[in-house]
Enzyme design. Structure first.
Site, PDB file in Angstrom:
ATOM      1  N   ARG A 199      -3.838 -12.154  12.625  1.00 54.20           N
ATOM      2  CA  ARG A 199      -4.859 -11.888  13.649  1.00 54.20           C
ATOM      3  C   ARG A 199      -5.942 -12.967  13.652  1.00 54.20           C
ATOM      4  O   ARG A 199      -6.367 -13.428  14.715  1.00 54.20           O
ATOM      5  CB  ARG A 199      -5.484 -10.510  13.410  1.00 54.20           C
ATOM      6  CG  ARG A 199      -4.485  -9.382  13.467  1.00 54.20           C
ATOM      7  CD  ARG A 199      -5.109  -8.046  13.134  1.00 54.20           C
ATOM      8  NE  ARG A 199      -6.002  -7.600  14.203  1.00 54.20           N
ATOM      9  CZ  ARG A 199      -6.716  -6.485  14.135  1.00 54.20           C
ATOM     10  NH1 ARG A 199      -6.655  -5.713  13.050  1.00 54.20           N
ATOM     11  NH2 ARG A 199      -7.493  -6.132  15.146  1.00 54.20           N
ATOM     12  N   ARG A 200      -6.397 -13.357  12.476  1.00 52.76           N
ATOM     13  CA  ARG A 200      -7.454 -14.367  12.401  1.00 52.76           C
ATOM     14  C   ARG A 200      -6.953 -15.708  12.924  1.00 52.76           C
ATOM     15  O   ARG A 200      -7.656 -16.395  13.683  1.00 52.76           O
ATOM     16  CB  ARG A 200      -7.939 -14.502  10.956  1.00 52.76           C
ATOM     17  CG  ARG A 200      -9.022 -15.573  10.770  1.00 52.76           C
ATOM     18  CD  ARG A 200      -9.472 -15.640   9.322  1.00 52.76           C
ATOM     19  NE  ARG A 200      -8.365 -15.888   8.422  1.00 52.76           N
ATOM     20  CZ  ARG A 200      -7.812 -17.083   8.228  1.00 52.76           C
ATOM     21  NH1 ARG A 200      -8.250 -18.146   8.901  1.00 52.76           N
ATOM     22  NH2 ARG A 200      -6.818 -17.227   7.375  1.00 52.76           N
ATOM     23  N   ASP A 267       3.975 -13.857   3.372  1.00 55.09           N
ATOM     24  CA  ASP A 267       5.105 -14.645   2.876  1.00 55.09           C
ATOM     25  C   ASP A 267       6.375 -13.805   2.834  1.00 55.09           C
ATOM     26  O   ASP A 267       7.468 -14.280   3.164  1.00 55.09           O
ATOM     27  CB  ASP A 267       4.806 -15.177   1.471  1.00 55.09           C
ATOM     28  CG  ASP A 267       3.662 -16.175   1.446  1.00 55.09           C
ATOM     29  OD1 ASP A 267       3.417 -16.823   2.475  1.00 55.09           O
ATOM     30  OD2 ASP A 267       3.011 -16.301   0.386  1.00 55.09           O
TER      31      ASP A 267
END
Length: 479
Positions: A199-200, A267
């Protein structure tokens, strides 16, 4: 993908790290400063960054070619030892430079509480010699790979030149490239098949919100226009949103799970996505698998891997919850169920039709279809689709009634509706192992046959029952 089959190697290229965990107990505050005093308990070393992607991919059964940059130091040796516990990871393409230390992140923990993180790293851009070595290593790894992953932590490995070389090498071999980005815009990733921002990262690249599903789709589209590929946004508790260049959007809700630690969950999702694609799953199905893997990862403490057995069990539970035998499900849920079946090594068969008035010819088609594999998916035209194909007087039974009849057939395991005139998009999403149609079709006339066979599946044409059709029944009833 999670069955005991040989997968194409995955080339993981990016910033490798050592994640060190120091654990102990805290019961008092230091008299020297207002900080807790940790009584040392234990230490452990695990792969981090791109190395964690490699470890997760290997734990899911894929051979991995890891490309990254390490120093000539103890941390590099510790990383090699940690990776050696995962069979199938090749370090032959790693680049070693004595001038640069191996990136190490040390987390000091008391119970499940992280007290402090200490980063030992050099994030300067690679010099010309390092860059040339990385390009050569990346090209050599991609020459053997079926999927390429670029794990960008902005630590210097994935320079513009390294990214461009990797994209060119992958394009030359028609190998998909998945990028976990760390740049403020995604132009440098032009040529990638898929970029997977959180989101960031999405907000930084587009300046757009992602609070609602519609917001996320708009922001993902803006991001996709920057590099010309598909975008998968990982949205934490809001799940995942996939935007594709053809305008299709898929929202996958997060699985309800207690969250202990988000370290490395991205990851894990990235690795599961790559392994799923390497195993021949569609992108839509692979997103569901990645979502399930991320849910398992956040339930573990610290940087951790999800094993093939854990993910297979989770997918089986999800499939059972979504779809009891014969259930009518959405296309998105069908992707998850089919992915779970394939994870068990089951052979998935697909057929389609209007199935308006079920007659012996339909029953024969379904029984012959089911005999081609272990699970049968029936795709039904919606009412609107039937009207476009057969006129305003059809269907005689609405889609819910037709779906219920199909689901009651003991040879049918799953029912899904499609609103288009053909089931092509559903076939692309599910990628069945076998596509079945009646022998009144020529192979080149069967919609989706090229998609299925290109993915390693097969087309089967089955005999029809002479003189049996819905149209003839309707005509007979009207006379």
């Amino acid at each position: 993908m999670l069955a005991e089959t040989q997968l194409a190697p995955i080339a993981v290229i990016g910033d490798v790290m050592v994640d060190r965990y120091i654990t102990g107990s805290v019961s008092r505050i230091s008299p020297e400063a207002p900080v807790p005093v940790l009584v040392h308990g234990a230490e452990r070393i695990v792969p981090g960054g791109a190395a964690n992607v490699a470890a997760n991919a290997a734990a899911l059964g894929a051979p991995v070619l890891l490309v990254g940059l390490v120093g000539e130091d103890e941390a590099a040796s510790q990383l090699a030892d940690a990776l050696a516990t995962y069979p199938g990871i090749s370090l032959a393409h790693m680049v070693v430079d004595a001038k640069r230390p191996t990136i190490t992140k040390t987390r000091v923990m008391s119970g499940r509480q992280q007290i402090v993180r200490i980063d030992a790293e050099v994030t300067r851009a690679c010099d010309a010699a390092e860059e040339a070595a990385l390009i050569g290593a990346a090209e050599a790894a991609i020459a053997k790979a079926g999927v390429v992953v670029l794990s960008d932590y902005a630590k210097g490995v994935l320079s513009d030149a390294v990214i461009a070389a990797a994209m060119a090498a992958a394009k030359a071999r028609n190998v998909p490239v998945i990028v976990d980005p760390k740049r403020r815009t995604f132009e440098a990733y032009r040529g990638a098949t898929l970029v997977t921002p959180n989101r960031r990262e999405l907000a930084e690249a587009t300046g757009l919100p992602d609070e609602t599903d519609a917001d996320a789709a708009r922001a993902a589209e803006a991001a996709g226009r920057q590099f010309g590929g598909d975008v998968l946004v990982t949205r934490a508790e809001k799940g995942m949103t996939l935007w594709r260049q053809d305008g299709r959007v898929l929202h996958v809700p997060a699985e309800a799970r207690e969250v202990f630690d988000v370290s490395g969950a991205g990851d894990t999702a990235l690795a599961a996505l790559a392994v799923s694609l390497a195993g021949g799953q569609s992108l839509e199905a692979s997103v569901g698998i990645a979502n399930a893997a991320a849910a398992l990862a956040v339930a573990k403490l610290g940087t951790a891997v999800v094993t093939r057995a854990e993910l297979r069990a989770a997918l089986e539970r999800t499939a059972a919850q979504i779809a009891p035998p014969g259930a009518l499900v959405s296309r998105e849920d069908a992707c998850a169920v089919v992915a779970a079946w394939k994870a068990q090594g089951l052979r998935v068969v697909f057929t389609n039709g209007c199935f308006d008035l079920v007659h012996p010819g339909h029953v024969s088609l379904l029984e012959q279809s089911a005999a081609q594999g272990d699970r049968l998916v029936v795709a039904l035209n919606t009412d609107a689709s039937v009207r476009r194909l057969k006129g305003p007087s059809r269907p005689l039974q609405d889609e819910q009634a037709r779906a219920r009849v199909m689901g009651a057939m003991r040879c049918v395991d799953l029912v899904v509706l499609f609103d288009e005139e053909t089931p092509l998009e559903t076939i692309k999403a599910l990628l069945p192992d076998v596509l079945v149609k009646g022998a009144d079709y020529a192979p080149h006339e069967v919609v989706g046959a090229d998609v299925v066979t290109a993915n390693g599946g097969e087309l089967v044409l089955v005999d029809l029952v002479a003189g049996k059709s819905t149209s003839s029944l309707v005509a007979k009833a009207r006379t």
